[in-house]
Design a protein around this motif. Structure first.
Motif, PDB file in Angstrom:
ATOM      1  N   GLY A   1     -68.729  47.535 107.693  1.00 12.33           N
ATOM      2  CA  GLY A   1     -67.336  47.345 107.342  1.00 12.33           C
ATOM      3  C   GLY A   1     -66.536  48.638 107.385  1.00 12.33           C
ATOM      4  O   GLY A   1     -65.330  48.616 107.195  1.00 12.33           O
TER       5      GLY A   1
ATOM      6  N   GLU B   1     -71.830  42.263 105.920  1.00 14.14           N
ATOM      7  CA  GLU B   1     -70.848  42.200 107.003  1.00 14.14           C
ATOM      8  C   GLU B   1     -71.214  41.048 107.926  1.00 14.14           C
ATOM      9  O   GLU B   1     -72.386  40.678 108.046  1.00 14.14           O
ATOM     10  CB  GLU B   1     -70.836  43.516 107.788  1.00 14.14           C
TER      11      GLU B   1
ATOM     12  N   PRO C   1     -65.252  43.988  99.979  1.00 17.30           N
ATOM     13  CA  PRO C   1     -63.939  44.598 100.193  1.00 17.30           C
ATOM     14  C   PRO C   1     -63.045  44.323  98.997  1.00 17.30           C
ATOM     15  O   PRO C   1     -63.248  43.359  98.260  1.00 17.30           O
ATOM     16  CB  PRO C   1     -63.426  43.882 101.450  1.00 17.30           C
TER      17      PRO C   1
ATOM     18  N   GLY D   1     -61.663  39.457 103.674  1.00 13.24           N
ATOM     19  CA  GLY D   1     -63.063  39.233 103.972  1.00 13.24           C
ATOM     20  C   GLY D   1     -63.483  37.826 103.602  1.00 13.24           C
ATOM     21  O   GLY D   1     -62.667  36.912 103.451  1.00 13.24           O
ATOM     22  N   ARG D   2     -64.787  37.642 103.423  1.00 17.61           N
ATOM     23  CA  ARG D   2     -65.338  36.343 103.056  1.00 17.61           C
ATOM     24  C   ARG D   2     -66.425  36.522 102.004  1.00 17.61           C
ATOM     25  O   ARG D   2     -66.948  37.616 101.817  1.00 17.61           O
ATOM     26  CB  ARG D   2     -65.903  35.630 104.295  1.00 17.61           C
TER      27      ARG D   2
ATOM     28  N   SER E   1     -62.549  37.577  98.470  1.00 18.37           N
ATOM     29  CA  SER E   1     -63.537  38.487  97.899  1.00 18.37           C
ATOM     30  C   SER E   1     -63.665  38.264  96.394  1.00 18.37           C
ATOM     31  O   SER E   1     -62.686  37.933  95.712  1.00 18.37           O
ATOM     32  CB  SER E   1     -63.123  39.943  98.158  1.00 18.37           C
TER      33      SER E   1
ATOM     34  N   SER F   1     -69.811  39.419  99.025  1.00 22.36           N
ATOM     35  CA  SER F   1     -68.508  39.403  99.681  1.00 22.36           C
ATOM     36  C   SER F   1     -68.551  40.465 100.761  1.00 22.36           C
ATOM     37  O   SER F   1     -69.076  41.563 100.551  1.00 22.36           O
ATOM     38  CB  SER F   1     -67.386  39.694  98.685  1.00 22.36           C
TER      39      SER F   1
ATOM     40  N   ARG G   1     -66.958  42.020 104.839  1.00 20.10           N
ATOM     41  CA  ARG G   1     -65.947  42.101 105.881  1.00 20.10           C
ATOM     42  C   ARG G   1     -66.406  41.309 107.100  1.00 20.10           C
ATOM     43  O   ARG G   1     -67.592  41.284 107.425  1.00 20.10           O
ATOM     44  CB  ARG G   1     -65.720  43.566 106.265  1.00 20.10           C
TER      45      ARG G   1
ATOM     46  N   SER H   1     -66.003  41.448 110.970  1.00 16.18           N
ATOM     47  CA  SER H   1     -65.560  42.385 111.994  1.00 16.18           C
ATOM     48  C   SER H   1     -65.162  41.644 113.254  1.00 16.18           C
ATOM     49  O   SER H   1     -65.472  40.465 113.463  1.00 16.18           O
ATOM     50  CB  SER H   1     -66.679  43.390 112.305  1.00 16.18           C
TER      51      SER H   1
END
Length: 305
Positions: free
Chosen positions: A9, A111, A215, A219-220, A272, A297, A299, A301
């Protein structure tokens, strides 16, 4: 270079700055990254592009062995596939995330990466193949093309595309469908650089580590929870997230090994755990689900082409 350089990330292998040095000026230790499969697989390509030539990349035969390498300290991060647009979820990865939760070998998702997979036909120029090897996902993706182009060839499934290329290299009457980067490794020619299959073939990968690296926003998040065995329980749980405008991006259910009528749900959603609204959504979810926990949590990309 920031203190976070080299973490998922932050700095990427494609454009990362040179390796950092410690306070005494000595070069920092090489990052150790385990990836699923052999050299020449798409996992290998993603690991190479994400972490760069300065990282120490080590292949692992199974997804379980990638998790073992990170959990045991042999690698800092692991690269494993989680979903293919054609073949669907990679259940070996899903099961490793679920089964290790709550144990000393549990890992977090740090990530998510994705690769626009380009499948190539590798072999020997002028040799009509009697056998064609590949992993089941490329065989599914290119099935119509294979039947039309090589109707008499025997189609054989391999554990990975790299294994398929290796078997074709050892078989003088065979070709393989795989990553064109494997041609140089196994000394084959690229006969068709891009197979004419319909639709995009995207494979998504998780980078897993010992600790989450959330993050501050965006993000997720990957959530894991169970449900009471009653009508409407899943709807109630997902509605708890919907009330806080949490968008779902992936949901997978897996039966418990010792109780096949009970299921755990692995849910990926936007946001997040560092965000106040997301924390409120989790609190509401806990009223409708059992054993709610975050597996990280992370990022998301950009896609590698």
């Amino acid at each position: 270079m920031s203190a976070d350089a080299g973490k998922p990330g932050t700095a990427r292998g494609d454009d990362a700055a040179p390796a950092a040095s410690d306070a005494a000026g000595a070069p920092a230790a090489r990052q150790r990254v385990a990836y699923f499969g052999r050299p020449g697989t798409f996992s290998h390509e993603v690991a190479s592009r994400r972490f760069g030539a300065s990282a120490e990349l080590t292949p692992r035969r199974t997804i379980s062995e990638v998790f073992d390498a990170v959990a045991g300290g042999a690698a800092t991060y692991g690269v494993v596939p989680i979903e293919n647009a054609v073949g669907g979820p990679i259940y070996d990865t899903v099961d490793q995330l679920i089964r290790r939760e709550g144990t000393g070998a549990a890992l977090a998702v740090c990530e998510e990466l994705s690769l626009h997979v380009t499948l190539s036909l590798l072999g020997r120029a002028g040799v009509a193949p009697k056998r064609i090897y590949s992993h089941f996902v490329p065989l599914k993706h290119c099935g119509d093309w294979l039947r039309e182009t090589y109707p008499d060839a025997q189609i054989l499934e391999a554990e990975s595309t790299a294994e398929a290329v290796e078997r074709a290299a050892q078989d003088g009457e065979a070709c393989a469908i795989g990553n064109k980067g494997a041609a140089a490794i196994y000394k084959l020619e690229i006969l068709v650089p891009k197979l004419g299959a319909k639709g995009e073939n995207i494979t998504r990968f998780f980078i897993v580590g010992k600790a989450a690296e959330p993050p501050a926003s965006g993000g997720r998040t990957l959530l894991l929870f169970g449900l009471d065995h009653r009508p409407g329980s899943l709807v109630a749980a997902l509605s708890a997230l919907g009330r806080h405008h949490i968008n779902l991006t992936r949901i997978v259910s897996r039966a418990l090994p010792d109780s096949p009528e009970e299921y755990l749900f692995l849910v990926e959603c936007e946001g997040s755990t560092e965000e106040p609204a997301f924390k409120e959504a989790l609190a509401l979810l806990e009223q409708h689900a059992t054993g709610v926990r975050s597996l990280g949590s992370f990022r998301v990309s950009q896609k590698y082409e």
